[in-house]
Design a protein around this motif. Structure first.
Motif, mmCIF file in Angstrom:
data_model
loop_
_atom_site.group_PDB
_atom_site.id
_atom_site.type_symbol
_atom_site.label_atom_id
_atom_site.label_comp_id
_atom_site.label_asym_id
_atom_site.label_seq_id
_atom_site.Cartn_x
_atom_site.Cartn_y
_atom_site.Cartn_z
ATOM 1 N N PRO A 82 41.159 23.214 39.117
ATOM 2 C CA PRO A 82 40.544 24.480 38.723
ATOM 3 C C PRO A 82 41.537 25.622 38.535
ATOM 4 C CG PRO A 82 40.343 24.175 41.071
ATOM 5 C CD PRO A 82 40.953 22.903 40.528
ATOM 6 N N ARG A 83 42.797 25.410 38.902
ATOM 7 C CA ARG A 83 43.772 26.506 38.853
ATOM 8 C C ARG A 83 43.904 27.157 37.488
ATOM 9 N NH1 ARG A 83 49.096 24.270 40.897
ATOM 10 N NH2 ARG A 83 48.375 22.543 39.615
ATOM 11 N N PRO A 84 43.951 26.419 36.386
ATOM 12 C CA PRO A 84 44.082 27.107 35.088
ATOM 13 C C PRO A 84 42.930 28.069 34.814
ATOM 14 C CG PRO A 84 44.460 24.755 34.823
ATOM 15 C CD PRO A 84 43.996 24.957 36.226
ATOM 16 N N ALA A 85 41.704 27.654 35.115
ATOM 17 C CA ALA A 85 40.550 28.521 34.882
ATOM 18 C C ALA A 85 40.579 29.728 35.806
ATOM 19 C CB ALA A 85 39.251 27.740 35.060
ATOM 20 N N LEU A 86 40.960 29.526 37.059
ATOM 21 C CA LEU A 86 41.034 30.637 38.002
ATOM 22 C C LEU A 86 42.111 31.634 37.597
ATOM 23 C CD1 LEU A 86 40.552 28.627 41.295
ATOM 24 C CD2 LEU A 86 39.053 30.449 40.490
ATOM 25 N N VAL A 87 43.288 31.142 37.226
ATOM 26 C CA VAL A 87 44.377 32.039 36.823
ATOM 27 C C VAL A 87 43.999 32.791 35.556
ATOM 28 C CG1 VAL A 87 46.743 32.102 35.920
ATOM 29 C CG2 VAL A 87 46.230 30.778 37.974
ATOM 30 N N ALA A 88 43.551 32.071 34.539
ATOM 31 C CA ALA A 88 43.195 32.725 33.265
ATOM 32 C C ALA A 88 42.077 33.736 33.477
ATOM 33 C CB ALA A 88 42.799 31.676 32.235
ATOM 34 N N GLY A 89 41.075 33.372 34.247
ATOM 35 C CA GLY A 89 39.959 34.278 34.489
ATOM 36 C C GLY A 89 40.376 35.547 35.212
ATOM 37 N N GLU A 90 41.198 35.413 36.245
ATOM 38 C CA GLU A 90 41.669 36.586 36.992
ATOM 39 C C GLU A 90 42.537 37.490 36.118
ATOM 40 O OE1 GLU A 90 40.856 37.751 39.876
ATOM 41 O OE2 GLU A 90 39.862 36.041 40.804
ATOM 42 N N VAL A 91 43.420 36.896 35.325
ATOM 43 C CA VAL A 91 44.306 37.693 34.471
ATOM 44 C C VAL A 91 43.500 38.479 33.439
ATOM 45 C CG1 VAL A 91 46.085 37.531 32.669
ATOM 46 C CG2 VAL A 91 46.369 36.281 34.821
ATOM 47 N N VAL A 92 42.563 37.817 32.774
ATOM 48 C CA VAL A 92 41.768 38.502 31.747
ATOM 49 C C VAL A 92 40.862 39.548 32.388
ATOM 50 C CG1 VAL A 92 40.032 38.210 29.931
ATOM 51 C CG2 VAL A 92 41.912 36.578 30.132
ATOM 52 N N LEU A 93 40.252 39.226 33.517
ATOM 53 C CA LEU A 93 39.384 40.195 34.184
ATOM 54 C C LEU A 93 40.173 41.437 34.599
ATOM 55 C CD1 LEU A 93 36.581 40.935 35.220
ATOM 56 C CD2 LEU A 93 37.125 39.672 37.330
ATOM 57 N N ASP A 94 41.346 41.247 35.173
ATOM 58 C CA ASP A 94 42.189 42.394 35.539
ATOM 59 C C ASP A 94 42.541 43.233 34.309
ATOM 60 O OD1 ASP A 94 42.146 41.690 38.214
ATOM 61 O OD2 ASP A 94 44.156 40.826 38.215
ATOM 62 N N HIS A 95 42.919 42.554 33.231
ATOM 63 C CA HIS A 95 43.259 43.254 31.983
ATOM 64 C C HIS A 95 42.068 44.074 31.498
ATOM 65 C CE1 HIS A 95 43.537 43.697 27.624
ATOM 66 N NE2 HIS A 95 44.849 43.697 27.780
ATOM 67 N N HIS A 96 40.914 43.461 31.451
ATOM 68 C CA HIS A 96 39.727 44.143 30.943
ATOM 69 C C HIS A 96 39.336 45.328 31.826
ATOM 70 C CE1 HIS A 96 39.471 41.446 27.736
ATOM 71 N NE2 HIS A 96 38.371 40.782 28.032
ATOM 72 N N ARG A 97 39.536 45.213 33.116
ATOM 73 C CA ARG A 97 39.242 46.338 34.004
ATOM 74 C C ARG A 97 40.186 47.513 33.742
ATOM 75 N NH1 ARG A 97 38.326 42.667 39.391
ATOM 76 N NH2 ARG A 97 36.085 42.322 39.095
ATOM 77 N N MET A 98 41.432 47.232 33.398
ATOM 78 C CA MET A 98 42.402 48.293 33.144
ATOM 79 C C MET A 98 42.137 49.034 31.841
ATOM 80 S SD MET A 98 46.046 46.969 34.533
ATOM 81 C CE MET A 98 45.905 45.206 34.311
ATOM 82 N N LEU A 99 41.356 48.453 30.961
ATOM 83 C CA LEU A 99 41.043 49.113 29.692
ATOM 84 C C LEU A 99 40.328 50.444 29.890
ATOM 85 C CD1 LEU A 99 39.888 46.049 27.567
ATOM 86 C CD2 LEU A 99 41.971 47.406 27.231
ATOM 87 N N ILE A 100 39.749 50.652 31.053
ATOM 88 C CA ILE A 100 39.045 51.910 31.317
ATOM 89 C C ILE A 100 39.993 53.105 31.193
ATOM 90 C CG2 ILE A 100 39.349 51.990 33.833
ATOM 91 C CD1 ILE A 100 36.348 52.914 33.920
ATOM 92 N N GLY A 101 41.276 52.890 31.420
ATOM 93 C CA GLY A 101 42.243 53.980 31.350
ATOM 94 C C GLY A 101 42.795 54.247 29.971
ATOM 95 N N LEU A 102 42.379 53.487 28.985
ATOM 96 C CA LEU A 102 42.886 53.670 27.620
ATOM 97 C C LEU A 102 41.866 54.385 26.740
ATOM 98 C CD1 LEU A 102 44.549 50.219 26.838
ATOM 99 C CD2 LEU A 102 45.608 52.290 27.750
ATOM 100 N N PRO A 103 42.345 55.115 25.747
ATOM 101 C CA PRO A 103 41.407 55.709 24.791
ATOM 102 C C PRO A 103 40.762 54.611 23.947
ATOM 103 C CG PRO A 103 43.682 56.095 24.106
ATOM 104 C CD PRO A 103 43.738 55.424 25.454
ATOM 105 N N GLY A 104 39.629 54.908 23.410
ATOM 106 C CA GLY A 104 38.956 53.960 22.532
ATOM 107 C C GLY A 104 37.837 53.217 23.245
ATOM 108 N N ALA A 105 37.278 52.258 22.532
ATOM 109 C CA ALA A 105 36.084 51.553 22.999
ATOM 110 C C ALA A 105 36.386 50.201 23.630
ATOM 111 C CB ALA A 105 35.122 51.383 21.836
ATOM 112 N N GLY A 106 37.652 49.897 23.898
ATOM 113 C CA GLY A 106 38.004 48.585 24.442
ATOM 114 C C GLY A 106 37.268 48.242 25.725
ATOM 115 N N TYR A 107 37.156 49.199 26.633
ATOM 116 C CA TYR A 107 36.484 48.941 27.906
ATOM 117 C C TYR A 107 35.007 48.614 27.675
ATOM 118 C CZ TYR A 107 35.061 49.421 32.770
ATOM 119 O OH TYR A 107 34.549 49.186 34.030
ATOM 120 N N ALA A 108 34.361 49.399 26.858
ATOM 121 C CA ALA A 108 32.942 49.160 26.574
ATOM 122 C C ALA A 108 32.750 47.830 25.842
ATOM 123 C CB ALA A 108 32.360 50.306 25.751
ATOM 124 N N ARG A 109 33.658 47.529 24.902
ATOM 125 C CA ARG A 109 33.552 46.278 24.126
ATOM 126 C C ARG A 109 33.693 45.042 25.002
ATOM 127 N NH1 ARG A 109 36.547 48.491 19.647
ATOM 128 N NH2 ARG A 109 38.421 47.598 20.506
#
Length: 142
Positions: A82-109
């Motif tokens: 399960p490690r690939p799914a756990l690593v990929a999921g955590e990395v993307v989730l962290d990235h998507h959470r950080m979008l809140i600090g950027l201008p634009g609609a990325g966080y909402a999208r």
């Protein structure tokens, strides 16, 4: 007149560039029955091309594909590793959470992807324990 390319999204974090190619190659190999080693170079090239020449929209589209792979891994039978799914999921989730600090609609999208990743990661963790720490390296088959 030339269009200016918005590059602010590139400053979020280097983890996707570093962590995703190996983990995503392993997930794609599981889904397609091919050995991960044959896919890692292609995944690294794709990520590099997106970072160097792509747009935030293209990058988010790629992360959407990764999200789908993680959700598929969590919904299916327990993967052997399960490690690939756990690593990929955590990395993307962290990235998507950080979008809140950027201008634009990325966080909402990415709201639906964040919810899907949270559910998938909870399912994977309940079956396999906490997410691994550090870089994912596939187990040697030799």
């Amino acid at each position: 007149m030339s269009a200016r390319r918005n590059l602010v999204w590139l400053g979020l974090t280097p983890e996707p560039e570093r962590e995703l190619p190996t983990a995503v190659a392993a997930l794609r190999a599981t889904a397609g029955g091919r050995p991960p080693s044959a896919l890692v170079a292609a995944e690294r090239h794709r990520v590099e091309r997106l970072v160097l020449r792509g747009t935030q929209r293209g990058w988010l589209r790629y992360l959407g594909e990764v999200t789908a792979l993680v959700v598929e891994a969590a919904a299916g039978a327990a993967p052997a590793d399960p490690r690939p799914a756990l690593v990929a999921g955590e990395v993307v989730l962290d990235h998507h959470r950080m979008l809140i600090g950027l201008p634009g609609a990325g966080y909402a999208r990415t709201a639906a992807q964040r919810r899907a990743l949270e559910r998938a990661l909870a399912r994977l963790r309940s079956r396999h324990g906490p997410a691994p720490v550090g870089h994912f390296e596939p187990r040697s088959t030799v």
